[in-house]
Design a protein around this motif. Structure first.
Motif, short mmCIF file in Angstrom:
data_model
loop_
_atom_site.label_atom_id
_atom_site.label_comp_id
_atom_site.label_asym_id
_atom_site.label_seq_id
_atom_site.Cartn_x
_atom_site.Cartn_y
_atom_site.Cartn_z
N ALA A 6 0.83 -1.20 0.00
CA ALA A 6 0.00 0.00 0.00
C ALA A 6 0.87 1.25 0.00
N PRO A 7 0.50 2.27 -0.76
CA PRO A 7 1.31 3.50 -0.79
C PRO A 7 1.35 4.22 0.56
N ASP A 8 0.37 3.92 1.45
CA ASP A 8 0.32 4.62 2.73
C ASP A 8 0.77 3.76 3.90
N TRP A 9 1.61 2.73 3.62
CA TRP A 9 1.98 1.83 4.72
C TRP A 9 2.76 2.57 5.81
N LYS A 10 3.50 3.60 5.43
CA LYS A 10 4.23 4.36 6.46
C LYS A 10 3.27 5.14 7.35
N ASP A 11 2.13 5.56 6.81
CA ASP A 11 1.12 6.22 7.63
C ASP A 11 0.58 5.25 8.68
N ARG A 12 0.40 4.00 8.28
CA ARG A 12 -0.06 2.98 9.22
C ARG A 12 0.98 2.79 10.34
N CYS A 39 9.71 -2.84 10.39
CA CYS A 39 10.39 -2.84 11.69
C CYS A 39 11.12 -1.51 11.91
N ALA A 40 11.84 -1.08 10.89
CA ALA A 40 12.59 0.17 11.00
C ALA A 40 11.66 1.36 11.23
#
Length: 275
Positions: free
Chosen positions: A45-51, A99-100
């Motif tokens: 998903a393009p918003d995985w960092k938002d999650r 994880c990071a």
């Protein structure tokens, strides 16, 4: 008063369930395992960092240990197909990205050993070595990166009938970033349905390589993920085996019904086994 010697239980949760458990988690700084980043649709998903950012926000003030369940759907870490192994390496790398981003220090990966393998690998003297070689090709890049990130990969039993197979694989990697996980329900399924030893034997066999445990109950037939007390696992034997270890692994309640995690914890506390 002396400190309570019983181990503190953690919980496996999707990020969406964190608000319901935040107060309970923070009260005893319980370990948490995020279970969103095992799904391809989340990793891609393009918003995985938002999650990931939502998880960090919801866990503000958390000083317990954080882990996540790595990707596993639809593949084996010991696929004989090199193109599939390349896909798996990419998926594991995405898990380590998560994880990071979240600050997780542990990632669960699934064992490659199946019931079929247990009954067939030793027909061919090369077969076990080939499984190990394929797993090395898949895992070594992730293990090296995990070590650099301060993350431990823990290999969880799935269909494993002989709990020593995973131990041999983890040791053969030769890096401290690869250890073992025991899922009590998977072990009990294998015990009841395929003749594997009971769950406490899996813990004893893992020994000091054991860094993580999924606590769930089953009937020995299917992967139920019931709260402890609703299946037929002997929990006193499980915790007696855990008590022999030099270091207590992360003890993570992993249920199908996330709304019953506190019930599971209260049951084990009522037996005097954990808190």
């Amino acid at each position: 008063m002396p400190a309570d010697p019983r181990p503190v239980l953690g919980a496996c949760l999707p990020i969406a369930s964190l608000p319901a458990y935040r107060e309970w988690i923070l009260a005893d700084q319980r370990d948490v395992e995020l279970q969103d980043f095992c799904f391809a649709e989340v990793l891609d998903a393009p918003d995985w960092k938002d999650r990931a950012a939502r998880a960090r926000e919801m866990l503000a003030g958390h000083t317990g240990r954080l882990g996540l369940h790595g990707p596993f759907w639809g593949f084996s870490i010991a696929s004989p197909d090199p193109e599939i192994r390349a896909v798996v390496r990419r998926r594991l790398d995405q898990g380590l990205d998560a994880c990071a981003e979240t600050g997780a220090t542990q990632m669960v990966v699934h064992s490659p050993y199946t019931t079929w393998m247990h009954n067939n690998l030793d027909m061919d003297h090369k077969a076990r070595a080939e499984v190990t070689a394929h797993a090395h090709d898949t895992l070594l890049p992730a293990a090296r990166r995990a070590e650099a990130l301060g993350v431990t990969l823990v290999i969880e039993n799935i269909e494993d009938k002989d709990p020593r197979d995973r131990a041999h694989l983890a040791l053969s990697i030769g890096l401290p970033s690869v250890k073992l996980s025991v899922d009590t329900g998977h072990a009990n399924y294998a015990h009841g349905s395929t003749g594997a030893p009971p769950p406490d034997y899996f813990i004893t066999a893992a020994g000091d390589l054991l860094d993580h445990v999924h606590l769930q109950d089953t009937d020995g037939y299917a992967d139920r993920h019931w709260p402890p007390g609703e299946g037929n696992i002997r929990w006193t034997a499980v915790f007696a085996a855990l008590a022999t270890l030099e270091t207590m692994p992360r003890l993570m309640i992993e249920l199908r019904d996330k709304g019953r995690i506190r019930q599971a914890a209260e049951y084990l506390a009522g037996l005097g086994l954990a808190r």
